[in-house]
Design a protein around this motif. Structure first.
Motif, PDB file in Angstrom:
ATOM      1  N   ARG A  72       3.408  14.412   2.750  1.00  0.00           N
ATOM      2  CA  ARG A  72       4.381  13.547   2.649  1.00  0.00           C
ATOM      3  C   ARG A  72       3.533  12.028   2.503  1.00  0.00           C
ATOM      4  NH1 ARG A  72       2.066  12.947   8.939  1.00  0.00           N
ATOM      5  NH2 ARG A  72       0.407  13.897   8.505  1.00  0.00           N
ATOM      6  N   TYR A  73       4.638  11.388   2.945  1.00  0.00           N
ATOM      7  CA  TYR A  73       4.620  10.429   1.467  1.00  0.00           C
ATOM      8  C   TYR A  73       4.878   9.210   2.136  1.00  0.00           C
ATOM      9  CZ  TYR A  73       4.666   6.763  -2.083  1.00  0.00           C
ATOM     10  OH  TYR A  73       4.866   5.386  -2.893  1.00  0.00           O
ATOM     11  N   ARG A  74       4.326   7.922   2.205  1.00  0.00           N
ATOM     12  CA  ARG A  74       4.461   6.503   3.183  1.00  0.00           C
ATOM     13  C   ARG A  74       4.551   5.090   2.304  1.00  0.00           C
ATOM     14  NH1 ARG A  74       3.180   4.146   9.013  1.00  0.00           N
ATOM     15  NH2 ARG A  74       4.533   2.838   9.214  1.00  0.00           N
ATOM     16  N   ASP A  75       4.900   4.589   1.910  1.00  0.00           N
ATOM     17  CA  ASP A  75       5.153   3.741   1.304  1.00  0.00           C
ATOM     18  C   ASP A  75       4.722   2.159   2.988  1.00  0.00           C
ATOM     19  OD1 ASP A  75       5.092   3.326  -1.458  1.00  0.00           O
ATOM     20  OD2 ASP A  75       6.950   3.083  -1.705  1.00  0.00           O
ATOM     21  N   VAL A  76       3.901   0.898   2.474  1.00  0.00           N
ATOM     22  CA  VAL A  76       4.199  -0.135   3.566  1.00  0.00           C
ATOM     23  C   VAL A  76       3.603  -1.379   2.627  1.00  0.00           C
ATOM     24  CG1 VAL A  76       2.294  -0.857   4.977  1.00  0.00           C
ATOM     25  CG2 VAL A  76       2.577   1.364   5.449  1.00  0.00           C
ATOM     26  N   ARG A  77       4.765  -2.483   2.444  1.00  0.00           N
ATOM     27  CA  ARG A  77       5.041  -3.788   2.062  1.00  0.00           C
ATOM     28  C   ARG A  77       4.014  -4.694   2.818  1.00  0.00           C
ATOM     29  NH1 ARG A  77       6.572  -1.508  -2.101  1.00  0.00           N
ATOM     30  NH2 ARG A  77       8.362   0.049  -1.708  1.00  0.00           N
ATOM     31  N   ALA A  78       3.544  -5.365   1.586  1.00  0.00           N
ATOM     32  CA  ALA A  78       2.635  -6.315   2.779  1.00  0.00           C
ATOM     33  C   ALA A  78       3.308  -7.523   4.257  1.00  0.00           C
ATOM     34  CB  ALA A  78       2.799  -7.423   1.586  1.00  0.00           C
ATOM     35  N   SER A  79       4.315  -7.132   4.219  1.00  0.00           N
ATOM     36  CA  SER A  79       5.424  -8.250   5.090  1.00  0.00           C
ATOM     37  C   SER A  79       4.559  -7.054   6.781  1.00  0.00           C
ATOM     38  CB  SER A  79       6.589  -8.204   4.724  1.00  0.00           C
ATOM     39  OG  SER A  79       7.356  -7.293   5.068  1.00  0.00           O
ATOM     40  N   GLU A  80       4.386  -6.090   6.051  1.00  0.00           N
ATOM     41  CA  GLU A  80       4.228  -4.821   7.695  1.00  0.00           C
ATOM     42  C   GLU A  80       3.195  -5.230   8.734  1.00  0.00           C
ATOM     43  OE1 GLU A  80       6.333  -1.071   7.552  1.00  0.00           O
ATOM     44  OE2 GLU A  80       6.477  -1.463   5.457  1.00  0.00           O
ATOM     45  N   MET A  81       2.190  -5.618   7.422  1.00  0.00           N
ATOM     46  CA  MET A  81       0.346  -5.330   7.846  1.00  0.00           C
ATOM     47  C   MET A  81       0.400  -7.113   8.647  1.00  0.00           C
ATOM     48  SD  MET A  81      -0.748  -4.708   4.027  1.00  0.00           S
ATOM     49  CE  MET A  81      -0.168  -3.389   3.301  1.00  0.00           C
ATOM     50  N   PRO A  82       0.340  -6.367   9.940  1.00  0.00           N
ATOM     51  CA  PRO A  82      -0.234  -7.338  10.710  1.00  0.00           C
ATOM     52  C   PRO A  82      -1.762  -8.897  10.045  1.00  0.00           C
ATOM     53  CG  PRO A  82      -0.817  -5.506  12.181  1.00  0.00           C
ATOM     54  CD  PRO A  82      -0.490  -5.588  10.616  1.00  0.00           C
ATOM     55  N   ALA A 123       1.102  -1.196   0.126  1.00  0.00           N
ATOM     56  CA  ALA A 123      -0.464   0.496   0.126  1.00  0.00           C
ATOM     57  C   ALA A 123       0.592   1.029  -0.093  1.00  0.00           C
ATOM     58  CB  ALA A 123      -0.570  -0.380   0.998  1.00  0.00           C
ATOM     59  N   GLN A 124       0.214   1.903  -0.695  1.00  0.00           N
ATOM     60  CA  GLN A 124       0.871   3.582  -0.423  1.00  0.00           C
ATOM     61  C   GLN A 124       0.076   4.502   0.265  1.00  0.00           C
ATOM     62  OE1 GLN A 124       2.213   4.108  -3.688  1.00  0.00           O
ATOM     63  NE2 GLN A 124       0.502   5.590  -5.033  1.00  0.00           N
TER      64      GLN A 124
END
Length: 282
Positions: free
Chosen positions: A134-144, A93-94
Protein backbone atom coordinates in the motif's frame (compact mmCIF):
# COMPACT_ATOMS: atom_id res chain seq x y z
CA UNK A 1 -1.63 8.39 42.65
CA UNK A 2 1.70 7.61 40.96
CA UNK A 3 3.99 10.59 40.39
CA UNK A 4 5.10 11.27 36.77
CA UNK A 5 8.48 9.81 35.83
CA UNK A 6 10.68 11.83 33.48
CA UNK A 7 12.32 9.70 30.81
CA UNK A 8 16.10 9.98 30.51
CA UNK A 9 18.57 9.16 27.75
CA UNK A 10 20.00 5.67 28.19
CA UNK A 11 21.83 5.42 24.84
CA UNK A 12 23.19 7.98 22.37
CA UNK A 13 23.98 6.96 18.79
CA UNK A 14 25.63 9.27 16.23
CA UNK A 15 24.63 9.16 12.59
CA UNK A 16 27.30 7.99 10.15
CA UNK A 17 28.06 9.21 6.62
CA UNK A 18 26.95 6.73 3.99
CA UNK A 19 25.78 6.49 0.40
CA UNK A 20 22.76 4.85 -1.24
CA UNK A 21 20.83 4.80 -4.49
CA UNK A 22 22.73 6.40 -7.37
CA UNK A 23 25.45 7.97 -5.24
CA UNK A 24 23.14 9.87 -2.86
CA UNK A 25 25.07 11.05 0.18
CA UNK A 26 23.24 10.47 3.45
CA UNK A 27 23.76 10.23 7.19
CA UNK A 28 22.45 6.94 8.57
CA UNK A 29 21.51 5.33 11.84
CA UNK A 30 20.52 1.68 11.75
CA UNK A 31 20.01 -1.18 14.17
CA UNK A 32 18.76 -4.52 12.86
CA UNK A 33 19.41 -6.17 16.22
CA UNK A 34 16.29 -4.86 17.96
CA UNK A 35 17.71 -1.83 19.76
CA UNK A 36 15.25 0.55 18.05
CA UNK A 37 12.36 -1.92 17.63
CA UNK A 38 9.97 -1.41 15.81
CA UNK A 39 12.24 1.05 13.92
CA UNK A 40 15.15 -0.26 11.87
CA UNK A 41 16.80 2.71 10.22
CA UNK A 42 16.83 6.49 9.89
CA UNK A 43 18.43 8.18 6.87
CA UNK A 44 18.97 11.94 6.69
CA UNK A 45 19.45 13.45 3.23
CA UNK A 46 20.72 17.00 3.50
CA UNK A 47 22.77 19.04 1.08
CA UNK A 48 22.74 22.28 -0.89
CA UNK A 49 24.94 20.63 -3.55
CA UNK A 50 22.86 18.84 -6.24
CA UNK A 51 25.76 16.50 -7.06
CA UNK A 52 25.29 14.97 -3.59
CA UNK A 53 21.78 13.70 -4.32
CA UNK A 54 20.59 14.35 -7.87
CA UNK A 55 21.09 10.71 -8.95
CA UNK A 56 18.26 9.75 -6.62
CA UNK A 57 17.00 6.23 -6.04
CA UNK A 58 16.25 4.44 -9.33
CA UNK A 59 13.76 1.52 -9.34
CA UNK A 60 14.47 -1.00 -6.56
CA UNK A 61 12.48 -3.57 -4.54
CA UNK A 62 11.42 -3.92 -0.90
CA UNK A 63 9.73 -6.60 1.16
CA UNK A 64 8.83 -6.85 4.85
CA UNK A 65 8.99 -3.18 5.97
CA UNK A 66 7.24 0.15 5.95
CA UNK A 67 9.01 3.34 4.88
CA UNK A 68 8.11 6.88 5.87
CA UNK A 69 9.71 9.75 3.96
CA UNK A 70 9.41 13.32 5.24
CA UNK A 71 10.67 16.41 3.41
CA UNK A 72 11.96 19.59 5.06
CA UNK A 73 13.27 21.30 1.90
CA UNK A 74 13.09 20.31 -1.75
CA UNK A 75 10.98 17.34 -2.82
CA UNK A 76 10.83 13.75 -4.05
CA UNK A 77 8.91 12.16 -6.90
CA UNK A 78 7.68 8.61 -6.28
CA UNK A 79 6.68 5.98 -8.83
CA UNK A 80 5.92 2.29 -8.20
CA UNK A 81 4.70 -0.89 -9.88
CA UNK A 82 1.19 -0.31 -8.47
CA UNK A 83 0.82 2.74 -10.70
CA UNK A 84 1.30 5.42 -8.08
CA UNK A 85 3.07 8.56 -9.29
CA UNK A 86 3.24 11.59 -7.05
CA UNK A 87 5.50 14.33 -5.74
CA UNK A 88 5.95 15.43 -2.15
CA UNK A 89 7.35 18.84 -1.32
CA UNK A 90 8.51 20.68 1.80
CA UNK A 91 6.40 19.63 4.79
CA UNK A 92 4.84 16.61 3.04
CA UNK A 93 5.35 12.91 3.74
CA UNK A 94 4.85 9.61 1.97
CA UNK A 95 4.17 6.25 3.59
CA UNK A 96 4.77 2.92 1.93
CA UNK A 97 3.71 -0.45 3.29
CA UNK A 98 5.82 -2.81 1.21
CA UNK A 99 4.33 -6.03 2.55
CA UNK A 100 4.94 -8.89 0.12
CA UNK A 101 6.76 -6.63 -2.29
CA UNK A 102 6.93 -3.31 -4.03
CA UNK A 103 9.23 -1.92 -6.73
CA UNK A 104 9.56 1.85 -6.66
CA UNK A 105 11.80 4.81 -7.41
CA UNK A 106 12.34 8.12 -5.62
CA UNK A 107 13.88 10.97 -7.56
CA UNK A 108 14.86 14.23 -5.83
CA UNK A 109 13.78 17.78 -6.53
CA UNK A 110 15.49 20.87 -5.19
CA UNK A 111 14.53 24.33 -3.97
CA UNK A 112 16.71 27.30 -3.03
CA UNK A 113 17.68 25.47 0.18
CA UNK A 114 18.69 22.30 -1.69
CA UNK A 115 17.31 18.99 -0.41
CA UNK A 116 16.68 18.03 3.22
CA UNK A 117 14.60 14.93 3.90
CA UNK A 118 14.37 11.85 6.10
CA UNK A 119 13.45 8.26 5.50
CA UNK A 120 12.50 5.88 8.28
CA UNK A 121 12.26 2.11 8.04
CA UNK A 122 9.80 0.36 10.33
CA UNK A 123 9.79 -3.39 10.68
CA UNK A 124 6.60 -5.27 9.86
CA UNK A 125 5.54 -8.04 12.23
CA UNK A 126 5.76 -11.59 10.87
CA UNK A 127 2.00 -11.76 10.28
CA UNK A 128 2.17 -8.77 7.89
CA UNK A 129 5.40 -9.51 6.01
CA UNK A 130 3.53 -10.92 2.99
CA UNK A 131 0.48 -8.64 3.12
CA UNK A 132 -0.55 -6.53 0.10
CA UNK A 133 1.52 -3.44 -0.64
CA UNK A 134 0.00 0.00 0.00
CA UNK A 135 1.05 3.62 -0.51
CA UNK A 136 -0.14 6.99 0.79
CA UNK A 137 0.84 10.66 0.52
CA UNK A 138 0.24 13.04 3.43
CA UNK A 139 0.32 16.78 2.80
CA UNK A 140 1.63 19.33 5.28
CA UNK A 141 -1.87 20.80 5.58
CA UNK A 142 -3.16 17.46 6.92
CA UNK A 143 -0.71 17.37 9.84
CA UNK A 144 -2.05 18.84 13.09
CA UNK A 145 0.15 20.96 15.35
CA UNK A 146 0.68 21.65 19.03
CA UNK A 147 2.11 25.11 19.67
CA UNK A 148 3.11 27.06 22.77
CA UNK A 149 6.01 27.71 25.09
CA UNK A 150 8.32 28.52 22.20
CA UNK A 151 7.72 25.07 20.72
CA UNK A 152 5.79 23.55 17.83
CA UNK A 153 5.06 19.86 17.32
CA UNK A 154 3.92 18.65 13.88
CA UNK A 155 2.24 15.25 14.12
CA UNK A 156 2.80 12.90 11.17
CA UNK A 157 1.45 9.83 12.93
CA UNK A 158 0.53 8.66 16.42
CA UNK A 159 -1.04 10.36 19.43
CA UNK A 160 0.79 13.29 21.02
CA UNK A 161 -0.29 14.97 24.24
CA UNK A 162 1.25 17.86 26.17
CA UNK A 163 1.35 17.65 29.94
CA UNK A 164 -1.46 20.25 30.04
CA UNK A 165 -3.74 17.75 28.28
CA UNK A 166 -3.88 19.34 24.81
CA UNK A 167 -3.37 16.60 22.22
CA UNK A 168 -3.30 15.87 18.49
CA UNK A 169 -3.48 12.74 16.35
CA UNK A 170 -1.28 12.38 13.28
CA UNK A 171 -2.94 11.31 10.00
CA UNK A 172 -0.72 8.24 9.53
CA UNK A 173 -2.68 5.75 11.63
CA UNK A 174 -1.26 2.49 10.33
CA UNK A 175 2.42 2.75 11.24
CA UNK A 176 3.89 -0.62 12.20
CA UNK A 177 4.30 -1.30 15.91
CA UNK A 178 1.70 1.35 16.81
CA UNK A 179 4.34 3.82 15.65
CA UNK A 180 4.26 7.56 16.11
CA UNK A 181 6.37 10.20 14.34
CA UNK A 182 6.48 13.95 15.01
CA UNK A 183 8.66 16.91 14.00
CA UNK A 184 9.46 19.36 16.80
CA UNK A 185 10.79 22.89 16.41
CA UNK A 186 12.04 24.81 19.46
CA UNK A 187 12.75 28.53 19.54
CA UNK A 188 15.67 29.83 21.57
CA UNK A 189 14.66 29.23 25.19
CA UNK A 190 11.71 27.06 24.08
CA UNK A 191 10.53 23.98 25.94
CA UNK A 192 8.06 21.15 25.35
CA UNK A 193 6.68 18.68 27.90
CA UNK A 194 4.84 15.64 26.59
CA UNK A 195 3.14 12.61 27.99
CA UNK A 196 5.18 9.73 26.59
CA UNK A 197 4.66 6.18 27.86
CA UNK A 198 5.27 4.17 24.67
CA UNK A 199 7.86 1.40 25.27
CA UNK A 200 10.14 2.74 22.52
CA UNK A 201 10.90 6.46 22.57
CA UNK A 202 13.60 7.91 20.31
CA UNK A 203 14.69 11.52 19.73
CA UNK A 204 16.79 12.40 16.67
CA UNK A 205 18.20 15.93 16.87
CA UNK A 206 18.06 17.54 13.44
CA UNK A 207 19.43 20.96 14.24
CA UNK A 208 21.00 22.72 17.22
CA UNK A 209 21.43 21.11 20.62
CA UNK A 210 18.49 19.89 22.69
CA UNK A 211 18.16 19.13 26.36
CA UNK A 212 16.46 15.74 26.39
CA UNK A 213 15.58 15.04 30.00
CA UNK A 214 18.84 15.81 31.80
CA UNK A 215 21.13 15.16 28.80
CA UNK A 216 22.45 17.51 26.13
CA UNK A 217 22.02 15.91 22.70
CA UNK A 218 23.76 17.49 19.67
CA UNK A 219 22.55 17.52 16.08
CA UNK A 220 22.98 14.27 14.16
CA UNK A 221 22.53 12.05 17.22
CA UNK A 222 19.72 9.66 18.12
CA UNK A 223 18.80 9.39 21.80
CA UNK A 224 17.04 6.27 23.06
CA UNK A 225 15.16 6.95 26.26
CA UNK A 226 14.56 4.71 29.23
CA UNK A 227 11.35 4.08 31.11
CA UNK A 228 8.88 6.64 32.37
CA UNK A 229 5.82 8.52 31.19
CA UNK A 230 7.00 12.10 30.57
CA UNK A 231 9.31 13.65 27.97
CA UNK A 232 10.94 17.05 28.50
CA UNK A 233 12.66 18.88 25.63
CA UNK A 234 14.33 22.29 25.75
CA UNK A 235 16.89 24.31 23.81
CA UNK A 236 18.83 27.40 24.84
CA UNK A 237 19.64 28.45 21.27
CA UNK A 238 16.79 26.73 19.37
CA UNK A 239 16.70 23.47 17.47
CA UNK A 240 14.69 20.76 15.76
CA UNK A 241 14.13 17.05 16.33
CA UNK A 242 12.19 14.04 15.14
CA UNK A 243 10.33 12.08 17.83
CA UNK A 244 9.68 8.37 17.25
CA UNK A 245 7.52 6.12 19.41
CA UNK A 246 6.38 2.52 19.12
CA UNK A 247 5.86 -0.90 20.60
CA UNK A 248 8.57 -3.51 19.90
CA UNK A 249 7.68 -6.68 18.00
CA UNK A 250 10.31 -8.76 19.84
CA UNK A 251 10.71 -10.96 16.75
CA UNK A 252 13.86 -12.21 15.02
CA UNK A 253 15.16 -10.02 12.20
CA UNK A 254 16.89 -11.27 9.05
CA UNK A 255 18.11 -8.45 6.81
CA UNK A 256 19.69 -8.28 3.37
CA UNK A 257 19.70 -5.03 1.39
CA UNK A 258 16.10 -3.91 0.78
CA UNK A 259 14.52 -7.03 2.34
CA UNK A 260 13.75 -7.53 6.03
CA UNK A 261 12.26 -10.87 7.06
CA UNK A 262 12.33 -13.15 10.12
CA UNK A 263 14.55 -15.96 8.82
CA UNK A 264 17.37 -16.44 6.31
CA UNK A 265 15.17 -18.90 4.42
CA UNK A 266 12.58 -16.12 3.94
CA UNK A 267 15.33 -13.80 2.70
CA UNK A 268 16.45 -16.38 0.17
CA UNK A 269 12.85 -16.75 -0.98
CA UNK A 270 12.56 -12.97 -1.41
CA UNK A 271 15.70 -12.94 -3.57
CA UNK A 272 14.37 -15.81 -5.69
CA UNK A 273 11.02 -14.07 -6.08
CA UNK A 274 12.73 -10.86 -7.19
CA UNK A 275 14.89 -12.72 -9.74
CA UNK A 276 11.82 -14.64 -10.98
CA UNK A 277 9.65 -11.51 -11.26
CA UNK A 278 7.18 -12.73 -8.63
CA UNK A 279 8.22 -10.54 -5.68
CA UNK A 280 5.10 -8.40 -5.95
CA UNK A 281 2.76 -11.34 -6.48
CA UNK A 282 2.56 -10.83 -10.23
Amino acid sequence: MTSPVLRQVDHLQPSQPSQDGDGVKIRRIHDFGGGLDPFLMLDELGSDRPDDYIGGFPPHPHRGIQTLTYVIHGGLTHEDHLGHSSTINAGDAQWMHTGRGIIHSEMPLTDHHGLHAFQLWLNLPAKDKLSPARYRDVRASEMPRLSGGGAELIALGGHWSRDDGESVEGPLDALAGHGGVAHVRLDAGGALHLRADAPTLLVYVVEGELEVGDAAVPAGHLARLGGGDQLALASAAGGQALLLTGTPHHEPVAHYGPFVMNTHAELEQALRDYRDGTLTGA
